[in-house]
Design an enzyme around this catalytic site. Structure first.
Site, short mmCIF file in Angstrom:
data_model
loop_
_atom_site.label_atom_id
_atom_site.label_comp_id
_atom_site.label_asym_id
_atom_site.label_seq_id
_atom_site.Cartn_x
_atom_site.Cartn_y
_atom_site.Cartn_z
N ASP A 175 32.97 51.49 69.23
CA ASP A 175 31.74 51.64 68.46
C ASP A 175 30.90 50.38 68.56
OD1 ASP A 175 32.57 54.15 67.65
OD2 ASP A 175 33.35 53.46 65.72
N ARG A 176 29.63 50.53 68.33
CA ARG A 176 28.71 49.39 68.39
C ARG A 176 29.18 48.22 67.53
NH1 ARG A 176 22.97 48.95 68.83
NH2 ARG A 176 22.78 51.23 68.84
#
Length: 242
Positions: free
Chosen positions: A69-70
Protein backbone atom coordinates in the site's frame (compact mmCIF):
# COMPACT_ATOMS: atom_id res chain seq x y z
CA UNK A 1 12.52 7.16 -3.90
CA UNK A 2 13.25 3.46 -3.21
CA UNK A 3 16.58 2.18 -1.97
CA UNK A 4 18.15 -0.88 -3.61
CA UNK A 5 18.65 -3.64 -1.03
CA UNK A 6 20.00 -6.26 -3.45
CA UNK A 7 20.64 -6.51 -7.17
CA UNK A 8 21.29 -9.67 -9.21
CA UNK A 9 21.01 -10.47 -12.93
CA UNK A 10 17.62 -12.07 -12.19
CA UNK A 11 15.95 -9.74 -9.69
CA UNK A 12 16.10 -6.55 -7.65
CA UNK A 13 15.05 -6.11 -4.02
CA UNK A 14 13.93 -2.64 -2.98
CA UNK A 15 13.11 -0.79 0.24
CA UNK A 16 10.05 1.35 -0.53
CA UNK A 17 9.46 4.48 1.55
CA UNK A 18 6.00 5.25 2.89
CA UNK A 19 4.00 7.62 0.71
CA UNK A 20 5.17 6.23 -2.63
CA UNK A 21 2.74 4.24 -4.79
CA UNK A 22 3.89 1.00 -6.41
CA UNK A 23 2.05 1.44 -9.72
CA UNK A 24 0.14 4.34 -11.24
CA UNK A 25 -3.51 4.21 -10.22
CA UNK A 26 -4.66 6.02 -13.36
CA UNK A 27 -6.27 8.78 -11.30
CA UNK A 28 -3.32 10.96 -10.34
CA UNK A 29 -0.01 11.95 -11.89
CA UNK A 30 2.75 11.18 -9.41
CA UNK A 31 5.99 9.19 -9.11
CA UNK A 32 5.74 5.41 -8.63
CA UNK A 33 8.06 2.50 -7.89
CA UNK A 34 7.37 1.11 -11.38
CA UNK A 35 8.45 4.38 -13.02
CA UNK A 36 11.61 4.46 -10.90
CA UNK A 37 12.41 0.87 -11.91
CA UNK A 38 11.88 1.72 -15.59
CA UNK A 39 14.38 4.56 -15.29
CA UNK A 40 16.99 2.79 -13.15
CA UNK A 41 16.62 -0.76 -14.51
CA UNK A 42 15.23 -0.52 -18.08
CA UNK A 43 15.34 -4.30 -18.50
CA UNK A 44 12.37 -4.60 -16.12
CA UNK A 45 10.08 -2.70 -18.53
CA UNK A 46 9.36 -5.80 -20.60
CA UNK A 47 8.84 -8.13 -17.62
CA UNK A 48 5.26 -8.91 -16.59
CA UNK A 49 1.96 -8.36 -18.36
CA UNK A 50 0.83 -4.70 -18.48
CA UNK A 51 -2.69 -4.00 -17.24
CA UNK A 52 -5.23 -1.32 -18.10
CA UNK A 53 -6.56 0.94 -15.33
CA UNK A 54 -10.26 1.86 -15.11
CA UNK A 55 -9.25 5.19 -16.65
CA UNK A 56 -7.83 3.41 -19.69
CA UNK A 57 -4.15 3.92 -18.83
CA UNK A 58 -1.79 1.08 -19.75
CA UNK A 59 0.27 0.39 -16.62
CA UNK A 60 3.62 -1.40 -16.92
CA UNK A 61 4.34 -3.95 -14.20
CA UNK A 62 8.13 -3.50 -14.51
CA UNK A 63 8.81 -6.91 -13.00
CA UNK A 64 7.11 -6.25 -9.65
CA UNK A 65 5.73 -9.53 -8.36
CA UNK A 66 3.79 -8.11 -5.39
CA UNK A 67 2.62 -4.77 -4.01
CA UNK A 68 2.56 -2.64 -0.89
CA UNK A 69 0.00 0.00 0.00
CA UNK A 70 1.03 3.60 -0.49
CA UNK A 71 1.40 4.22 3.25
CA UNK A 72 3.28 0.97 3.91
CA UNK A 73 7.07 1.00 3.84
CA UNK A 74 9.40 -1.91 3.28
CA UNK A 75 10.70 -4.67 1.07
CA UNK A 76 9.59 -5.24 -2.55
CA UNK A 77 10.85 -7.70 -5.17
CA UNK A 78 11.04 -7.08 -8.93
CA UNK A 79 12.08 -9.72 -11.47
CA UNK A 80 14.44 -8.85 -14.31
CA UNK A 81 13.60 -11.87 -16.45
CA UNK A 82 10.29 -13.32 -17.63
CA UNK A 83 11.29 -16.75 -16.33
CA UNK A 84 11.90 -15.55 -12.79
CA UNK A 85 8.76 -13.39 -12.85
CA UNK A 86 6.68 -16.47 -13.69
CA UNK A 87 8.48 -18.52 -11.04
CA UNK A 88 7.95 -15.95 -8.28
CA UNK A 89 4.31 -15.36 -9.17
CA UNK A 90 3.79 -19.11 -8.85
CA UNK A 91 5.60 -19.16 -5.49
CA UNK A 92 3.38 -16.35 -4.19
CA UNK A 93 0.24 -18.14 -5.38
CA UNK A 94 1.40 -21.37 -3.73
CA UNK A 95 2.02 -19.44 -0.46
CA UNK A 96 5.67 -20.41 -0.34
CA UNK A 97 7.01 -16.86 -0.16
CA UNK A 98 7.65 -15.94 3.49
CA UNK A 99 6.79 -12.33 4.40
CA UNK A 100 7.23 -10.71 7.80
CA UNK A 101 5.76 -7.34 8.76
CA UNK A 102 6.03 -5.06 11.77
CA UNK A 103 3.11 -2.93 12.96
CA UNK A 104 2.16 -0.72 15.88
CA UNK A 105 -1.50 -1.00 16.84
CA UNK A 106 -3.82 0.75 19.23
CA UNK A 107 -4.34 -0.93 22.60
CA UNK A 108 -2.66 -3.76 24.46
CA UNK A 109 -3.21 -7.04 22.62
CA UNK A 110 -4.05 -9.55 25.33
CA UNK A 111 -2.50 -12.77 24.03
CA UNK A 112 1.15 -13.23 23.17
CA UNK A 113 0.43 -14.86 19.81
CA UNK A 114 -2.59 -15.31 17.59
CA UNK A 115 -3.95 -16.38 14.22
CA UNK A 116 -6.68 -14.52 12.35
CA UNK A 117 -8.75 -16.38 9.74
CA UNK A 118 -11.29 -14.26 7.86
CA UNK A 119 -12.23 -13.49 4.28
CA UNK A 120 -11.40 -9.98 3.07
CA UNK A 121 -14.67 -8.75 1.55
CA UNK A 122 -15.56 -5.46 -0.13
CA UNK A 123 -18.33 -3.28 1.28
CA UNK A 124 -21.05 -2.12 -1.11
CA UNK A 125 -21.88 1.08 0.76
CA UNK A 126 -19.85 4.29 0.46
CA UNK A 127 -17.14 4.83 1.37
CA UNK A 128 -16.18 1.47 -0.12
CA UNK A 129 -13.53 -0.36 1.84
CA UNK A 130 -12.58 -3.90 2.82
CA UNK A 131 -13.81 -5.73 5.91
CA UNK A 132 -13.16 -9.07 7.61
CA UNK A 133 -15.77 -11.80 7.23
CA UNK A 134 -15.12 -14.78 9.55
CA UNK A 135 -14.81 -18.09 7.71
CA UNK A 136 -13.35 -21.55 7.96
CA UNK A 137 -9.70 -21.94 7.02
CA UNK A 138 -10.65 -24.46 4.32
CA UNK A 139 -12.68 -21.80 2.47
CA UNK A 140 -10.98 -20.92 -0.82
CA UNK A 141 -11.13 -17.17 -0.10
CA UNK A 142 -9.93 -17.44 3.50
CA UNK A 143 -7.20 -14.96 4.44
CA UNK A 144 -4.80 -15.89 7.24
CA UNK A 145 -2.56 -13.67 9.36
CA UNK A 146 -0.39 -14.85 12.25
CA UNK A 147 0.95 -12.39 14.82
CA UNK A 148 2.99 -12.16 18.01
CA UNK A 149 3.54 -9.33 20.46
CA UNK A 150 7.02 -7.82 20.59
CA UNK A 151 6.35 -4.89 22.92
CA UNK A 152 3.44 -3.44 24.89
CA UNK A 153 3.74 0.18 25.92
CA UNK A 154 2.11 3.55 26.34
CA UNK A 155 2.63 6.78 24.43
CA UNK A 156 3.61 9.98 26.20
CA UNK A 157 -0.08 10.85 26.24
CA UNK A 158 -0.87 7.60 28.07
CA UNK A 159 -2.36 5.81 25.07
CA UNK A 160 -1.67 2.04 25.12
CA UNK A 161 -0.14 0.40 22.07
CA UNK A 162 1.28 -2.95 21.00
CA UNK A 163 4.21 -3.52 18.68
CA UNK A 164 3.57 -6.67 16.63
CA UNK A 165 5.34 -9.00 14.26
CA UNK A 166 2.97 -10.32 11.60
CA UNK A 167 3.21 -13.15 9.09
CA UNK A 168 0.49 -13.10 6.42
CA UNK A 169 -0.05 -16.57 5.00
CA UNK A 170 -2.14 -15.14 2.16
CA UNK A 171 -1.89 -11.89 0.21
CA UNK A 172 -5.28 -10.20 0.04
CA UNK A 173 -5.87 -6.46 -0.45
CA UNK A 174 -5.40 -4.57 2.85
CA UNK A 175 -5.26 -7.96 4.62
CA UNK A 176 -3.16 -7.03 7.65
CA UNK A 177 -4.90 -3.68 8.13
CA UNK A 178 -8.37 -5.22 7.92
CA UNK A 179 -7.55 -8.23 10.10
CA UNK A 180 -6.05 -6.13 12.90
CA UNK A 181 -8.99 -3.74 12.82
CA UNK A 182 -11.37 -6.71 13.05
CA UNK A 183 -9.89 -7.80 16.41
CA UNK A 184 -10.18 -4.30 17.86
CA UNK A 185 -6.54 -3.28 17.40
CA UNK A 186 -6.31 -1.12 14.26
CA UNK A 187 -2.93 0.07 13.06
CA UNK A 188 -1.82 3.44 14.43
CA UNK A 189 -2.27 6.16 11.82
CA UNK A 190 -4.52 4.11 9.53
CA UNK A 191 -6.91 6.74 8.15
CA UNK A 192 -9.16 4.14 6.50
CA UNK A 193 -9.60 1.52 9.22
CA UNK A 194 -9.10 3.71 12.30
CA UNK A 195 -10.47 7.09 11.17
CA UNK A 196 -11.76 7.94 14.64
CA UNK A 197 -8.46 7.19 16.39
CA UNK A 198 -5.94 10.01 16.64
CA UNK A 199 -2.42 8.95 15.56
CA UNK A 200 0.07 8.48 18.39
CA UNK A 201 3.84 8.07 18.73
CA UNK A 202 4.47 10.71 16.09
CA UNK A 203 3.15 8.69 13.15
CA UNK A 204 1.76 10.58 10.18
CA UNK A 205 1.04 7.40 8.18
CA UNK A 206 -0.04 3.82 8.88
CA UNK A 207 2.50 2.22 11.21
CA UNK A 208 3.04 -0.82 8.99
CA UNK A 209 6.39 -1.96 7.59
CA UNK A 210 7.24 -4.94 5.37
CA UNK A 211 10.31 -6.09 7.26
CA UNK A 212 11.52 -9.12 5.33
CA UNK A 213 10.84 -11.48 2.45
CA UNK A 214 12.25 -14.95 1.80
CA UNK A 215 11.80 -17.07 -1.31
CA UNK A 216 13.31 -20.02 -3.15
CA UNK A 217 14.97 -19.46 -6.51
CA UNK A 218 14.57 -21.90 -9.44
CA UNK A 219 18.00 -23.28 -8.51
CA UNK A 220 16.63 -24.34 -5.12
CA UNK A 221 18.56 -21.70 -3.19
CA UNK A 222 16.57 -19.93 -0.47
CA UNK A 223 17.27 -16.21 -0.10
CA UNK A 224 16.20 -13.77 2.63
CA UNK A 225 16.18 -9.97 2.46
CA UNK A 226 15.30 -7.33 5.04
CA UNK A 227 14.33 -3.68 4.88
CA UNK A 228 15.54 -1.96 8.08
CA UNK A 229 12.94 -0.25 10.21
CA UNK A 230 12.42 3.36 9.11
CA UNK A 231 13.02 6.35 11.35
CA UNK A 232 9.42 6.71 12.50
CA UNK A 233 9.44 3.15 13.87
CA UNK A 234 12.75 3.67 15.66
CA UNK A 235 11.53 6.93 17.18
CA UNK A 236 8.25 5.40 18.32
CA UNK A 237 9.61 2.23 19.89
CA UNK A 238 12.58 3.94 21.53
CA UNK A 239 10.46 6.74 22.91
CA UNK A 240 7.75 4.53 24.35
CA UNK A 241 9.16 1.24 25.68
CA UNK A 242 6.92 -1.25 27.44
Amino acid sequence: MPRTVAETPEYIVLDKPAGLIVHSDGRTVEPSVAEWLAAQYPDTCAVGEPWVSPQGEVVRVCGLVHRLDRTTSGVLVAARTAALYTHLKHEFKARRVEKVYRAIVHGHVQDETGRIVAEIARSSAAPKRWYAKPCDESYVRAAITEWRVLVRGESREGEPYSYLELVPKTGRTHQIRVHLSSIGHPIVGDHLYAPERAPILGFTRSALHAFSVAFVLPSGERVLYEAPLPTDFHDATLRSPA
